[in-house]
Design an enzyme around this catalytic site. Sequence first.
Site, PDB file in Angstrom:
ATOM      1  N   HIS A 195      34.426  37.111  38.377  1.00 12.51           N
ATOM      2  CA  HIS A 195      35.439  36.170  38.557  1.00 12.51           C
ATOM      3  C   HIS A 195      36.943  37.010  38.121  1.00 12.51           C
ATOM      4  CE1 HIS A 195      36.304  36.214  33.926  1.00 12.51           C
ATOM      5  NE2 HIS A 195      34.945  36.310  33.895  1.00 12.51           N
ATOM      6  N   ASP A 236      37.466  42.136  31.579  1.00 15.23           N
ATOM      7  CA  ASP A 236      36.689  40.888  31.724  1.00 15.23           C
ATOM      8  C   ASP A 236      37.574  39.844  32.569  1.00 15.23           C
ATOM      9  OD1 ASP A 236      35.241  38.351  31.605  1.00 15.23           O
ATOM     10  OD2 ASP A 236      35.820  37.966  29.686  1.00 15.23           O
ATOM     11  N   GLU A 259      36.279  30.852  35.873  1.00 20.23           N
ATOM     12  CA  GLU A 259      35.178  31.135  34.893  1.00 20.23           C
ATOM     13  C   GLU A 259      35.444  31.071  33.700  1.00 20.23           C
ATOM     14  OE1 GLU A 259      32.367  33.201  32.606  1.00 20.23           O
ATOM     15  OE2 GLU A 259      34.534  33.603  32.502  1.00 20.23           O
ATOM     16  N   GLU A 260      36.620  31.383  32.962  1.00 20.09           N
ATOM     17  CA  GLU A 260      36.856  31.528  31.873  1.00 20.09           C
ATOM     18  C   GLU A 260      37.212  29.990  31.041  1.00 20.09           C
ATOM     19  OE1 GLU A 260      36.951  33.763  29.794  1.00 20.09           O
ATOM     20  OE2 GLU A 260      37.528  35.738  30.938  1.00 20.09           O
ATOM     21  N   ASP A 280      29.447  40.294  35.196  1.00 24.29           N
ATOM     22  CA  ASP A 280      30.389  39.995  34.373  1.00 24.29           C
ATOM     23  C   ASP A 280      30.307  41.122  33.170  1.00 24.29           C
ATOM     24  OD1 ASP A 280      32.365  38.814  32.852  1.00 24.29           O
ATOM     25  OD2 ASP A 280      31.629  36.774  33.537  1.00 24.29           O
ATOM     26  N   HIS A 282      37.537  39.870  25.028  1.00 18.68           N
ATOM     27  CA  HIS A 282      38.500  38.967  24.776  1.00 18.68           C
ATOM     28  C   HIS A 282      39.503  39.443  23.729  1.00 18.68           C
ATOM     29  CE1 HIS A 282      36.563  35.083  26.441  1.00 18.68           C
ATOM     30  NE2 HIS A 282      36.505  36.065  27.455  1.00 18.68           N
TER      31      HIS A 282
END
Length: 348
Positions: free
Chosen positions: A69, A186, A220-221, A241, A321
């Site tokens: 993603h 990410d 995706e997030e 991922d 994150h």
Amino acid sequence: MNFDGKQIMEVTKELVSISSPSGNTDEVISFVEDTLEKLGVKSYRNNKGGLIATIKGQDDTKHRMVTAHVDTLGAMVKEIKPDGRLKLSMIGGFRWNAVEGEYCEIETSSGKRYSGTILLHQTSVHVYKNNGEIKRDDVNMEVRLDERVSSKEDVEKLGIEVGDFISFDPRVQITESGFIKSRHLDDKASVAILIDVIKKMKEQSADLPYTTHFLISNNEEIGYGGNSNIPEETTEYLAVDMGAIGDGQATDEYTASICAKDSSGPYHYRLRKQLVAIAEENKIGYKVDIYPYYGSDASAAIRAGADVKHALIGPGVDASHAFERTHADALKHTASLVYHYLTAKMID
């Protein structure tokens, strides 16, 4: 098959330098689209704005799907405060302390861009004695615009309004010691991996055993990036991922991480074992791990009812994150695992 982790890092650097919070990904999707076009690979966009490329294989009755993603964490303007500061609404699952003090960019609906900084309202320790005790939350965090504004009306004259996207400065750096550190590894590191795998396939004129679809997902997030556009012939679904690093985790920054289970439950056991066997046979560095607070495009597909064997792999990424980091070795090992998986026979 040898992969160059440093080359993958350079593509990752280009990708993270393009703002793409979930919901506002057209620019980065166009970048990937153009990159694939130069490699001679046609692609199309689904209605959600994701990108799908297909390479036909020897067997067109069974298909594989591979996803990564390109959308990232971000925010939206929630409110324009009377003093000209902006209140925010999160896009994706992060904590406010992870972006406190970060430079950001506000993009208006007309395409204008303004810079700012994400701060605690009570930042000045010379004014707010209890600064360190104040909760970092939606109430206290705000954006200080780099414009001469002191009222809501001043901000509105700039064209800024509720719903405008806010992206975080990636602050990307590649070090001489082989690390790349940046926000949004990410999952843009994995997108760069898929681009490099496709490039190698084209260079080597690799004949895939099965028709393979590559989905660059863009939601995706927020939980539903890869849950659609799965052809009926698809029997295996691989999400690429990041692997999560922390206390009690096996994953590191130097190997490919193979996920056995995340918050959605176990991944397909036999497919996971096949990935381990491929890694061992080809001397690919890997770790098997469980990510306790994690979901992927593959788990989203399963929740949506896809009848597939699903798996999740990716490079180990530290400080997920937040301000992330990985090493060239993790990128090359993951690329090699993806390549050898796609050129291998399916499990029964």
